[in-house]
Design an enzyme around this catalytic site. Structure first.
Site, short mmCIF file in Angstrom:
data_model
loop_
_atom_site.label_atom_id
_atom_site.label_comp_id
_atom_site.label_asym_id
_atom_site.label_seq_id
_atom_site.Cartn_x
_atom_site.Cartn_y
_atom_site.Cartn_z
CG ASN A 202 -0.22 -0.11 2.41
OD1 ASN A 202 0.78 0.47 2.76
ND2 ASN A 202 -0.99 -0.72 3.51
CE LYS A 204 2.01 3.90 8.64
NZ LYS A 204 3.00 2.76 8.85
CD GLU A 205 2.25 -2.79 3.53
OE1 GLU A 205 1.96 -3.60 4.34
OE2 GLU A 205 1.98 -2.66 2.39
CG ASP A 273 -4.45 -11.07 3.32
OD1 ASP A 273 -3.45 -10.54 3.27
OD2 ASP A 273 -5.05 -11.39 4.37
#
Length: 327
Positions: A202, A204-205, A273
């Site tokens: 995402n 942020k990651e 997922d």
């Protein structure tokens, strides 16, 4: 229609999932008063449910979509571990290659939900790389299962199964057998996911994994994606962006922004997922990267409209694809 053909091919695919498994427990109830002991709500429990979480939910997504899943992970020798195995069995997920550790508990995350809102989450876990003997068993099981697979997912929740050695070995084996290897990353190992087919962080990651700041616009995301490609030497990266959908970055400055297909968003639990599972099944079925990302985007749009850790199935997926293109 190309996407519908892809969905029909999911049932012919076998995917190996390597990563951190856990149980997601939900305690459902209602709030009618505030506790006299502290300024917190009192939740009157109406029901309790348990579902597969982490890498186990990735495998669950694979089977829900019609594919076959093997899972390589490590769990504790405890009641939660037995519960996990029972749930894997119910979902027809092969658990023969789980490794049992006497040094760590099986991870369980408990969410307390009242009036459709999550009140608090309680995690029972021990983080960190597993003892060497467990790590070697994990690698051995990957070596045994990977020849049976059409693709590999590395589902890294940062709990210890995906150690640097396990990661490097898994990617090398996938490349040896010439099958797609995809990664749902965590920040700690972000720059070590080298030579993969794709990863699905995402925003942020992706930002924190690369150690960057002030990433806000579509142009910024494109620059971020290019830096990830250059750093990892990967075939692509898909950055999921919530209500903005997702951005696929491929070599030669090929950037594709894919708008969200979600009609309503109730709960994003497990949506990542679903994205990695659907995209990997599509790649296993020989889809190009853009088609794989598009079908994953449709799948994510379905599961965020459900409460709790959810999955979708071929029938639901076919329906939303048909509805979209028949507008």
């Amino acid at each position: 229609m190309e996407l519908l053909k892809l969905i029909s091919l999911f049932k012919k695919q076998t995917v190996l999932v390597v990563g951190d498994t856990m149980v997601d427990k939900f305690i459902w109830g209602k709030v009618v008063r505030i506790s006299p002991e502290a300024p917190v709500p009192v939740v009157e429990v109406t029901k309790e449910t348990e579902v597969l979480g982490g890498a186990a939910n990735v495998a669950n997504n694979i089977t829900a979509l019609g594919g076959k899943a093997f899972i390589v992970s490590a769990i504790g020798e405890d009641i939660t571990g037995k519960t996990l195995i029972e749930m894997l069995s119910e979902k027809n997920i092969n658990y023969d290659y789980l490794v049992y550790s006497s040094h760590r508990p099986t991870i369980i995350k408990t969410r307390i939900i009242a009036a459709s809102q999550q009140v608090v989450r309680v995690d029972k876990e021990v983080k960190g790389i597993f003892e060497r003997s467990t790590e070697l068993k994990i690698i051995k099981n990957i070596e045994e299962t990977i020849p049976k697979a059409n693709a590999v997912i590395i589902s890294d929740y940062g709990k210890g199964v995906v150690s640097p050695i396990v990661l490097k070995k898994t990617i090398a084996l996938a490349r040896k057998y010439k099958i797609p290897v995809t990664v749902d990353p965590k920040i700690d190992l972000f720059k070590k996911y080298k030579k993969i087919t794709t990863m699905t962080p995402n925003e942020k990651e992706a930002i924190e994994g690369m150690g960057l700041k002030n990433i806000k616009t579509d142009k910024d995301i494109a620059v971020l994606g290019k830096k990830i490609l250059k750093t990892l030497g990967s075939n692509s990266v898909v950055i999921t962006r919530g209500e903005k959908g997702m951005t696929l970055i491929e070599p030669n400055n090929k950037i594709t922004n894919i708008p969200t297909r979600a009609k309503e968003v109730y709960d994003v639990t497990g949506a990542g997922d679903t994205v990695i599972s659907t995209m990997t099944l599509a790649l296993a079925a020989k889809a190009d990267l853009l088609s794989a990302a598009e079908i994953a985007n449709f799948a994510a749009g379905i599961v965020v409209g459900k409460l709790g850790t959810a999955t979708t199935n071929p029938q639901e997926l076919e329906e939303v694809v048909k509805d979209f293109y028949n507008k």
